[in-house]
Scaffold this motif. Sequence first.
Motif, mmCIF file in Angstrom:
data_model
loop_
_atom_site.group_PDB
_atom_site.id
_atom_site.type_symbol
_atom_site.label_atom_id
_atom_site.label_comp_id
_atom_site.label_asym_id
_atom_site.label_seq_id
_atom_site.Cartn_x
_atom_site.Cartn_y
_atom_site.Cartn_z
ATOM 1 N N ASP A 114 0.830 -1.216 0.000
ATOM 2 C CA ASP A 114 0.000 0.000 0.000
ATOM 3 C C ASP A 114 0.863 1.263 0.000
ATOM 4 O OD1 ASP A 114 -2.292 -1.576 0.154
ATOM 5 O OD2 ASP A 114 -2.567 -1.249 2.312
ATOM 6 N N LEU A 115 2.027 1.182 0.618
ATOM 7 C CA LEU A 115 2.930 2.328 0.726
ATOM 8 C C LEU A 115 3.923 2.402 -0.434
ATOM 9 C CD1 LEU A 115 3.554 2.191 4.566
ATOM 10 C CD2 LEU A 115 2.226 3.905 3.307
ATOM 11 N N GLY A 116 3.737 1.545 -1.447
ATOM 12 C CA GLY A 116 4.518 1.650 -2.670
ATOM 13 C C GLY A 116 5.583 0.607 -2.897
ATOM 14 N N ALA A 117 5.845 -0.274 -1.936
ATOM 15 C CA ALA A 117 6.871 -1.312 -2.126
ATOM 16 C C ALA A 117 6.403 -2.332 -3.160
ATOM 17 C CB ALA A 117 7.170 -2.015 -0.807
ATOM 18 N N GLU A 118 7.345 -2.896 -3.879
ATOM 19 C CA GLU A 118 7.055 -4.026 -4.762
ATOM 20 C C GLU A 118 7.194 -5.279 -3.908
ATOM 21 O OE1 GLU A 118 8.666 -6.342 -8.735
ATOM 22 O OE2 GLU A 118 9.712 -4.542 -8.056
ATOM 23 N N VAL A 119 6.085 -5.961 -3.655
ATOM 24 C CA VAL A 119 6.081 -7.131 -2.778
ATOM 25 C C VAL A 119 5.877 -8.377 -3.627
ATOM 26 C CG1 VAL A 119 5.008 -8.260 -0.807
ATOM 27 C CG2 VAL A 119 5.171 -5.766 -0.865
ATOM 28 N N ILE A 120 6.782 -9.344 -3.453
ATOM 29 C CA ILE A 120 6.687 -10.618 -4.166
ATOM 30 C C ILE A 120 6.457 -11.705 -3.128
ATOM 31 C CG2 ILE A 120 7.848 -12.244 -5.688
ATOM 32 C CD1 ILE A 120 9.545 -9.756 -6.614
ATOM 33 N N LYS A 121 5.295 -12.325 -3.196
ATOM 34 C CA LYS A 121 4.909 -13.374 -2.247
ATOM 35 C C LYS A 121 5.374 -14.718 -2.777
ATOM 36 C CE LYS A 121 1.074 -15.137 0.395
ATOM 37 N NZ LYS A 121 1.760 -14.995 1.657
ATOM 38 N N ILE A 122 6.084 -15.477 -1.942
ATOM 39 C CA ILE A 122 6.538 -16.819 -2.283
ATOM 40 C C ILE A 122 5.522 -17.803 -1.712
ATOM 41 C CG2 ILE A 122 8.421 -18.487 -2.123
ATOM 42 C CD1 ILE A 122 9.187 -15.819 -3.521
ATOM 43 N N GLU A 123 4.966 -18.659 -2.588
ATOM 44 C CA GLU A 123 3.959 -19.620 -2.150
ATOM 45 C C GLU A 123 4.406 -21.052 -2.427
ATOM 46 O OE1 GLU A 123 -0.228 -18.661 -2.461
ATOM 47 O OE2 GLU A 123 0.345 -16.927 -3.675
ATOM 48 N N VAL A 124 3.898 -21.965 -1.606
ATOM 49 C CA VAL A 124 4.215 -23.390 -1.714
ATOM 50 C C VAL A 124 3.589 -23.953 -2.994
ATOM 51 C CG1 VAL A 124 3.932 -25.640 -0.596
ATOM 52 C CG2 VAL A 124 4.247 -23.584 0.790
ATOM 53 N N PRO A 125 4.353 -24.695 -3.805
ATOM 54 C CA PRO A 125 3.800 -25.274 -5.028
ATOM 55 C C PRO A 125 2.603 -26.187 -4.762
ATOM 56 C CG PRO A 125 6.188 -25.434 -5.037
ATOM 57 C CD PRO A 125 5.780 -24.969 -3.665
ATOM 58 N N TYR A 167 -10.636 -13.346 1.937
ATOM 59 C CA TYR A 167 -9.610 -13.160 2.976
ATOM 60 C C TYR A 167 -8.221 -13.090 2.340
ATOM 61 C CZ TYR A 167 -6.685 -14.333 7.014
ATOM 62 O OH TYR A 167 -5.716 -14.340 7.974
ATOM 63 N N TYR A 168 -7.894 -14.042 1.467
ATOM 64 C CA TYR A 168 -6.593 -14.055 0.798
ATOM 65 C C TYR A 168 -6.393 -12.769 -0.002
ATOM 66 C CZ TYR A 168 -2.799 -15.149 -2.345
ATOM 67 O OH TYR A 168 -1.617 -15.090 -3.046
ATOM 68 N N GLY A 169 -7.413 -12.391 -0.753
ATOM 69 C CA GLY A 169 -7.318 -11.190 -1.571
ATOM 70 C C GLY A 169 -7.074 -9.938 -0.760
ATOM 71 N N LEU A 170 -7.701 -9.852 0.406
ATOM 72 C CA LEU A 170 -7.547 -8.675 1.255
ATOM 73 C C LEU A 170 -6.127 -8.549 1.803
ATOM 74 C CD1 LEU A 170 -8.729 -6.261 2.815
ATOM 75 C CD2 LEU A 170 -9.270 -7.877 4.640
ATOM 76 N N ILE A 171 -5.598 -9.627 2.382
ATOM 77 C CA ILE A 171 -4.290 -9.506 3.030
ATOM 78 C C ILE A 171 -3.118 -9.615 2.052
ATOM 79 C CG2 ILE A 171 -5.104 -10.232 5.297
ATOM 80 C CD1 ILE A 171 -3.873 -12.966 4.792
ATOM 81 N N ASN A 172 -3.403 -9.961 0.805
ATOM 82 C CA ASN A 172 -2.327 -10.057 -0.190
ATOM 83 C C ASN A 172 -2.515 -9.081 -1.344
ATOM 84 O OD1 ASN A 172 -0.490 -12.287 0.749
ATOM 85 N ND2 ASN A 172 -2.488 -13.250 0.930
ATOM 86 N N ARG A 173 -3.289 -8.037 -1.103
ATOM 87 C CA ARG A 173 -3.546 -7.027 -2.135
ATOM 88 C C ARG A 173 -2.238 -6.351 -2.556
ATOM 89 N NH1 ARG A 173 -4.177 -5.594 2.776
ATOM 90 N NH2 ARG A 173 -3.360 -3.614 3.547
ATOM 91 N N GLY A 174 -2.151 -6.025 -3.830
ATOM 92 C CA GLY A 174 -1.016 -5.260 -4.312
ATOM 93 C C GLY A 174 0.280 -6.034 -4.459
ATOM 94 N N LYS A 175 0.232 -7.351 -4.284
ATOM 95 C CA LYS A 175 1.446 -8.166 -4.365
ATOM 96 C C LYS A 175 1.459 -8.975 -5.658
ATOM 97 C CE LYS A 175 1.189 -9.027 0.602
ATOM 98 N NZ LYS A 175 1.147 -10.080 1.614
ATOM 99 N N ARG A 176 2.644 -9.381 -6.033
ATOM 100 C CA ARG A 176 2.792 -10.395 -7.075
ATOM 101 C C ARG A 176 3.153 -11.674 -6.344
ATOM 102 N NH1 ARG A 176 6.889 -7.753 -11.247
ATOM 103 N NH2 ARG A 176 8.083 -9.263 -10.120
ATOM 104 N N SER A 177 2.870 -12.823 -6.937
ATOM 105 C CA SER A 177 3.230 -14.069 -6.258
ATOM 106 C C SER A 177 3.874 -15.041 -7.226
ATOM 107 C CB SER A 177 2.004 -14.709 -5.600
ATOM 108 O OG SER A 177 1.090 -15.166 -6.561
ATOM 109 N N ILE A 178 4.627 -15.953 -6.632
ATOM 110 C CA ILE A 178 5.303 -16.996 -7.404
ATOM 111 C C ILE A 178 5.320 -18.257 -6.548
ATOM 112 C CG2 ILE A 178 7.570 -16.291 -6.549
ATOM 113 C CD1 ILE A 178 8.731 -17.147 -9.240
ATOM 114 N N GLU A 179 5.184 -19.410 -7.210
ATOM 115 C CA GLU A 179 5.346 -20.690 -6.502
ATOM 116 C C GLU A 179 6.827 -21.028 -6.515
ATOM 117 O OE1 GLU A 179 3.112 -23.819 -8.287
ATOM 118 O OE2 GLU A 179 1.261 -23.176 -7.370
ATOM 119 N N LEU A 180 7.336 -21.403 -5.360
ATOM 120 C CA LEU A 180 8.758 -21.741 -5.262
ATOM 121 C C LEU A 180 8.922 -22.800 -4.171
ATOM 122 C CD1 LEU A 180 11.615 -21.005 -6.227
ATOM 123 C CD2 LEU A 180 11.670 -19.286 -4.435
ATOM 124 N N ASP A 181 9.550 -23.915 -4.544
ATOM 125 C CA ASP A 181 9.796 -24.996 -3.580
ATOM 126 C C ASP A 181 11.183 -24.792 -2.963
ATOM 127 O OD1 ASP A 181 10.092 -27.296 -2.085
ATOM 128 O OD2 ASP A 181 9.539 -28.651 -3.715
#
Length: 85
Positions: free
Chosen positions: A36-47, A66-80
């Motif tokens: 929300d404050l402008g950072a580029e956030v990349i969320k790492i998720e379990v495959p 719920y997921y959409g609310l707390i992870n708004r504005g982020k990009r995500s990637i699956e990474l093992d």
Amino acid sequence: MNTMSKPKRVGPLSGIKVIDLSRVLAGPYCTGMMADLGAEVIKIEVPDHGDDSRHLGPFIDGESVYYGLINRGKRSIELDLKSED
């Protein structure tokens, strides 16, 4: 003009890149505020599973509100991170 370019981030944290390894509530909420404050956030998720909060209701069109609310504005990637590959 490239229509797939990332939107320009504005705010006091613009230009900062954050790797989000957190899950469920406290960490994702914090990194959501960073986004929300402008950072580029990349969320790492379990495959093959993603963040546990993807499976918590309520749901709209099959997606966790719920997921959409707390992870708004982020990009995500699956990474093992348990695999050397």
